[in-house]
Design a protein around this motif. Structure first.
Motif, PDB file in Angstrom:
ATOM      1  N   GLN A 124      -1.056  -9.831  43.016  1.00 46.48           N
ATOM      2  CA  GLN A 124      -0.571 -10.442  41.781  1.00 46.48           C
ATOM      3  C   GLN A 124      -0.471  -9.433  40.640  1.00 46.48           C
ATOM      4  OE1 GLN A 124       0.466 -13.651  41.886  1.00 46.48           O
ATOM      5  NE2 GLN A 124      -0.066 -13.498  44.047  1.00 46.48           N
ATOM      6  N   ASN A 125      -0.763  -8.157  40.917  1.00 46.51           N
ATOM      7  CA  ASN A 125      -0.779  -7.145  39.857  1.00 46.51           C
ATOM      8  C   ASN A 125       0.019  -5.921  40.309  1.00 46.51           C
ATOM      9  OD1 ASN A 125      -1.398  -5.179  37.926  1.00 46.51           O
ATOM     10  ND2 ASN A 125      -3.485  -5.926  37.634  1.00 46.51           N
ATOM     11  N   PRO A 126       1.329  -5.915  40.057  1.00 46.61           N
ATOM     12  CA  PRO A 126       2.152  -4.789  40.534  1.00 46.61           C
ATOM     13  C   PRO A 126       1.806  -3.465  39.862  1.00 46.61           C
ATOM     14  CG  PRO A 126       3.407  -6.229  39.092  1.00 46.61           C
ATOM     15  CD  PRO A 126       2.123  -6.941  39.375  1.00 46.61           C
ATOM     16  N   TRP A 127       1.338  -3.504  38.624  1.00 42.34           N
ATOM     17  CA  TRP A 127       0.894  -2.282  37.951  1.00 42.34           C
ATOM     18  C   TRP A 127      -0.268  -1.668  38.721  1.00 42.34           C
ATOM     19  CZ3 TRP A 127      -3.849  -1.061  35.751  1.00 42.34           C
ATOM     20  CH2 TRP A 127      -3.881   0.042  34.885  1.00 42.34           C
ATOM     21  N   ALA A 128      -1.197  -2.514  39.175  1.00 41.15           N
ATOM     22  CA  ALA A 128      -2.316  -2.026  39.974  1.00 41.15           C
ATOM     23  C   ALA A 128      -1.821  -1.471  41.305  1.00 41.15           C
ATOM     24  CB  ALA A 128      -3.324  -3.151  40.204  1.00 41.15           C
ATOM     25  N   LEU A 129      -0.903  -2.167  41.963  1.00 42.90           N
ATOM     26  CA  LEU A 129      -0.365  -1.689  43.236  1.00 42.90           C
ATOM     27  C   LEU A 129       0.285  -0.317  43.072  1.00 42.90           C
ATOM     28  CD1 LEU A 129       1.285  -4.990  44.538  1.00 42.90           C
ATOM     29  CD2 LEU A 129      -0.800  -3.931  45.420  1.00 42.90           C
ATOM     30  N   ALA A 130       1.003  -0.129  41.972  1.00 42.76           N
ATOM     31  CA  ALA A 130       1.643   1.170  41.723  1.00 42.76           C
ATOM     32  C   ALA A 130       0.598   2.266  41.597  1.00 42.76           C
ATOM     33  CB  ALA A 130       2.494   1.099  40.464  1.00 42.76           C
ATOM     34  N   HIS A 131      -0.553   1.947  41.024  1.00 38.38           N
ATOM     35  CA  HIS A 131      -1.616   2.946  40.923  1.00 38.38           C
ATOM     36  C   HIS A 131      -2.259   3.204  42.283  1.00 38.38           C
ATOM     37  CE1 HIS A 131      -1.100   2.506  36.601  1.00 38.38           C
ATOM     38  NE2 HIS A 131      -1.833   3.591  36.472  1.00 38.38           N
ATOM     39  N   GLY A 132      -2.292   2.196  43.143  1.00 36.32           N
ATOM     40  CA  GLY A 132      -2.781   2.428  44.492  1.00 36.32           C
ATOM     41  C   GLY A 132      -1.912   3.405  45.257  1.00 36.32           C
ATOM     42  N   LEU A 133      -0.606   3.424  44.947  1.00 36.57           N
ATOM     43  CA  LEU A 133       0.294   4.383  45.594  1.00 36.57           C
ATOM     44  C   LEU A 133      -0.084   5.815  45.254  1.00 36.57           C
ATOM     45  CD1 LEU A 133       3.768   2.664  44.984  1.00 36.57           C
ATOM     46  CD2 LEU A 133       2.358   2.577  47.051  1.00 36.57           C
ATOM     47  N   LEU A 134      -0.707   6.041  44.090  1.00 33.50           N
ATOM     48  CA  LEU A 134      -1.132   7.383  43.723  1.00 33.50           C
ATOM     49  C   LEU A 134      -2.087   7.956  44.762  1.00 33.50           C
ATOM     50  CD1 LEU A 134      -1.910   6.900  39.920  1.00 33.50           C
ATOM     51  CD2 LEU A 134      -0.135   8.399  40.862  1.00 33.50           C
ATOM     52  N   SER A 135      -3.002   7.120  45.215  1.00 32.71           N
ATOM     53  CA  SER A 135      -4.028   7.573  46.154  1.00 32.71           C
ATOM     54  C   SER A 135      -3.565   7.512  47.600  1.00 32.71           C
ATOM     55  CB  SER A 135      -5.289   6.729  45.976  1.00 32.71           C
ATOM     56  OG  SER A 135      -6.265   7.035  46.948  1.00 32.71           O
ATOM     57  N   GLU A 136      -2.845   6.446  47.950  1.00 28.91           N
ATOM     58  CA  GLU A 136      -2.539   6.185  49.359  1.00 28.91           C
ATOM     59  C   GLU A 136      -1.076   6.414  49.711  1.00 28.91           C
ATOM     60  OE1 GLU A 136      -5.218   5.404  51.366  1.00 28.91           O
ATOM     61  OE2 GLU A 136      -6.219   5.861  49.472  1.00 28.91           O
ATOM     62  N   SER A 137      -0.239   6.725  48.736  1.00 29.88           N
ATOM     63  CA  SER A 137       1.196   6.901  48.922  1.00 29.88           C
ATOM     64  C   SER A 137       1.798   5.608  49.496  1.00 29.88           C
ATOM     65  CB  SER A 137       1.481   8.114  49.811  1.00 29.88           C
ATOM     66  OG  SER A 137       2.847   8.447  49.777  1.00 29.88           O
ATOM     67  N   ARG A 138       2.921   5.725  50.202  1.00 32.46           N
ATOM     68  CA  ARG A 138       3.664   4.532  50.617  1.00 32.46           C
ATOM     69  C   ARG A 138       2.945   3.721  51.682  1.00 32.46           C
ATOM     70  NH1 ARG A 138       8.805   7.649  53.306  1.00 32.46           N
ATOM     71  NH2 ARG A 138       7.641   9.308  54.324  1.00 32.46           N
ATOM     72  N   SER A 139       1.864   4.240  52.258  1.00 38.39           N
ATOM     73  CA  SER A 139       1.120   3.485  53.268  1.00 38.39           C
ATOM     74  C   SER A 139       0.218   2.421  52.648  1.00 38.39           C
ATOM     75  CB  SER A 139       0.265   4.436  54.112  1.00 38.39           C
ATOM     76  OG  SER A 139      -0.766   5.027  53.313  1.00 38.39           O
ATOM     77  N   PHE A 140       0.070   2.410  51.344  1.00 34.32           N
ATOM     78  CA  PHE A 140      -0.861   1.494  50.682  1.00 34.32           C
ATOM     79  C   PHE A 140      -0.415   0.049  50.881  1.00 34.32           C
ATOM     80  CE2 PHE A 140      -2.530  -0.421  46.599  1.00 34.32           C
ATOM     81  CZ  PHE A 140      -3.845  -0.465  47.037  1.00 34.32           C
ATOM     82  N   ARG A 141      -1.383  -0.818  51.136  1.00 34.68           N
ATOM     83  CA  ARG A 141      -1.095  -2.233  51.347  1.00 34.68           C
ATOM     84  C   ARG A 141      -1.863  -3.104  50.369  1.00 34.68           C
ATOM     85  NH1 ARG A 141       1.865  -3.800  55.463  1.00 34.68           N
ATOM     86  NH2 ARG A 141       2.518  -2.184  56.950  1.00 34.68           N
ATOM     87  N   ALA A 142      -1.239  -4.204  50.004  1.00 33.37           N
ATOM     88  CA  ALA A 142      -1.900  -5.190  49.161  1.00 33.37           C
ATOM     89  C   ALA A 142      -2.970  -5.923  49.967  1.00 33.37           C
ATOM     90  CB  ALA A 142      -0.876  -6.176  48.613  1.00 33.37           C
ATOM     91  N   ARG A 143      -3.810  -6.629  49.247  1.00 33.80           N
ATOM     92  CA  ARG A 143      -4.924  -7.320  49.890  1.00 33.80           C
ATOM     93  C   ARG A 143      -4.450  -8.367  50.895  1.00 33.80           C
ATOM     94  NH1 ARG A 143      -7.470  -8.550  45.278  1.00 33.80           N
ATOM     95  NH2 ARG A 143      -8.263  -6.418  45.177  1.00 33.80           N
ATOM     96  N   ASP A 144      -3.223  -8.882  50.731  1.00 36.56           N
ATOM     97  CA  ASP A 144      -2.718  -9.893  51.658  1.00 36.56           C
ATOM     98  C   ASP A 144      -2.056  -9.274  52.890  1.00 36.56           C
ATOM     99  OD1 ASP A 144      -0.317  -8.919  50.686  1.00 36.56           O
ATOM    100  OD2 ASP A 144       0.240 -10.750  49.617  1.00 36.56           O
ATOM    101  N   GLY A 145      -2.146  -7.937  53.029  1.00 35.59           N
ATOM    102  CA  GLY A 145      -1.639  -7.255  54.203  1.00 35.59           C
ATOM    103  C   GLY A 145      -0.221  -6.734  54.080  1.00 35.59           C
ATOM    104  N   ARG A 146       0.498  -7.130  53.048  1.00 38.42           N
ATOM    105  CA  ARG A 146       1.876  -6.660  52.886  1.00 38.42           C
ATOM    106  C   ARG A 146       1.911  -5.254  52.309  1.00 38.42           C
ATOM    107  NH1 ARG A 146       4.924 -10.617  49.171  1.00 38.42           N
ATOM    108  NH2 ARG A 146       2.871 -10.808  48.173  1.00 38.42           N
ATOM    109  N   SER A 147       2.993  -4.548  52.597  1.00 35.15           N
ATOM    110  CA  SER A 147       3.199  -3.224  52.021  1.00 35.15           C
ATOM    111  C   SER A 147       3.283  -3.337  50.506  1.00 35.15           C
ATOM    112  CB  SER A 147       4.494  -2.627  52.572  1.00 35.15           C
ATOM    113  OG  SER A 147       4.897  -1.521  51.797  1.00 35.15           O
ATOM    114  N   ALA A 148       2.542  -2.468  49.806  1.00 31.76           N
ATOM    115  CA  ALA A 148       2.529  -2.526  48.341  1.00 31.76           C
ATOM    116  C   ALA A 148       3.918  -2.296  47.766  1.00 31.76           C
ATOM    117  CB  ALA A 148       1.549  -1.496  47.793  1.00 31.76           C
ATOM    118  N   VAL A 149       4.670  -1.354  48.344  1.00 26.65           N
ATOM    119  CA  VAL A 149       6.005  -1.089  47.791  1.00 26.65           C
ATOM    120  C   VAL A 149       6.907  -2.304  47.961  1.00 26.65           C
ATOM    121  CG1 VAL A 149       5.809   1.406  48.129  1.00 26.65           C
ATOM    122  CG2 VAL A 149       6.816   0.013  49.933  1.00 26.65           C
ATOM    123  N   GLN A 150       6.726  -3.063  49.046  1.00 26.56           N
ATOM    124  CA  GLN A 150       7.527  -4.265  49.246  1.00 26.56           C
ATOM    125  C   GLN A 150       7.133  -5.357  48.259  1.00 26.56           C
ATOM    126  OE1 GLN A 150      10.266  -4.893  51.201  1.00 26.56           O
ATOM    127  NE2 GLN A 150      10.259  -6.771  49.978  1.00 26.56           N
TER     128      GLN A 150
END
Length: 364
Positions: free
Chosen positions: A38-64
């Motif tokens: 529910q927080n795309p700003w947070a997801l974008a910051h997760g990409l800093l650490s994990e790059s495009r492999s980062f996933r949201a808590r619900d299992g979906r790709s963060a970039v998606q």
């Protein structure tokens, strides 16, 4: 003492807990804190650490999730206006800085051809970049909020590129980035004078570069990113060396001021200072890490010593924050001070990225 102050004091009084090495610890807490779908700003910051492999808590790709759940479209023509709202109805940040999300998707390593499932159908990252170009405004891009726009353009376009805006104006990327470097130099003029005069520090008073978000380090990153092209490095020459020198000077200048602030601040009010320390040292390491990776810059032995010092200073701030229990009590912090909660979340990820960039130098 206010209720918020009591909560912060309780956080700072919590007993310390065992933890893994700093780099692993930052990455772990970035992943946990940034995975909120529910927080795309947070997801974008997760990409800093994990790059495009980062996933949201619900299992979906963060970039998606960022695109499918939060991208909006006005109109249905090929030139329809695409946008992310600054925030959701409940105040959750979506894109508080213009083009932060497009910049984050580009830096995560996605190709322009990468396709997302938007609410109305497939859309590519290239289409988002085209929309950014159509909406480009020079005054916005060269304002304190423009660093993310500049960073996105410098990654999406080669030197010498031109594009046309929605109102028919032609924009030359090199001219914009030359102006951005000149802006950066003007904003750093007081720092440069202090460095040349041998002053131990230049006080931070929200002046110049300090009027920009995150102490202007996003602007530094955006400008230096354009220097990944050999022709740009040749044209800018020693001006790039000055930027590195100023970063090293800022490390000495600002660390003195943070140390003084901690000494003079009551325990109940030290949390904001510690968060600012993590913000600065993390962004500082990230900035030089990106410069090395994007341009091939090789630090001298003296510069490597400064990088090690920054790592030690970041480690110290992280250890004091860990001892406060602030990460274990994120919900209490969010209720007491939403702005500090967002600083904690975002700057943990910037620090994780900065540490990872220099992990062979810093260890852990």
């Amino acid at each position: 003492m206010t209720g918020a102050a009591l909560v912060l004091l309780a956080l700072l009084s919590a007993p310390p807990a065992a933890r893994p090495p700093t780099g692993e610890w930052l990455r772990e807490h970035c992943r946990m804190g940034a995975a909120d779908p529910q927080n795309p700003w947070a997801l974008a910051h997760g990409l800093l650490s994990e790059s495009r492999s980062f996933r949201a808590r619900d299992g979906r790709s963060a970039v998606q999730v960022i695109v499918s759940d939060f991208l909006r479209r006005e109109g249905s023509s090929p030139g329809a206006d695409l946008r992310f709202d600054p925030a959701t109805a409940n105040g959750t940040p979506v894109e508080p800085h213009p083009h932060l999300l497009v910049k984050s998707l580009l830096l995560a390593g996605l190709a322009p051809s990468h396709s997302f499932r938007a609410a109305w159908g497939p859309i590519t990252l290239g289409a988002l970049v085209e929309d950014l170009k159509r909406d480009f405004r020079r005054d916005s891009a060269l304002s304190p909020e423009g660093a993310w726009t500049l960073d996105a353009l410098s990654h999406a376009l080669p030197p010498g590129a031109s594009f046309m805006t929605r109102d028919g104006a032609t924009v030359r990327l090199d001219a914009v980035m030359d102006e951005a470097l000149a802006l950066l130099e003007r904003e750093e003029a007081e720092l440069l004078a202090g460095m040349k005069a041998g002053l131990p520090q230049v006080p931070k008073r929200h002046q110049g570069i300090y009027a920009h978000p995150c102490g202007g380090l996003h602007l530094v990153q955006a400008v230096l990113a354009h220097a990944r092209h050999p022709a740009v490095r040749a044209a800018w020459g020693s001006r790039l060396d000055t930027q590195v020198d100023l970063l090293l000077y800022r490390l000495a200048s600002e660390s003195r001021q943070y140390d003084a602030a901690l000494t003079s601040t009551l325990p109940a009010h030290r949390l904001p200072v510690l968060l600012q320390m993590m913000k600065f040292y993390g962004h500082w390491l990230e900035t030089l890490g990106r410069y090395r990776d994007e341009t091939g810059w090789t630090p001298t032995p003296a510069q490597l010593q400064a990088i090690q010092q920054a790592g030690a200073l970041l480690d110290g701030a992280v250890r004091r924050l860990d001892a406060s229990g602030v990460w274990r009590n994120r919900d209490a912090l969010k209720a007491a001070s939403p702005s500090l909660f967002l600083d904690l979340l975002g700057d943990t990820c910037h620090a994780a990225r900065g540490w990872h960039d220099w992990r062979r130098t810093l260890g852990g």
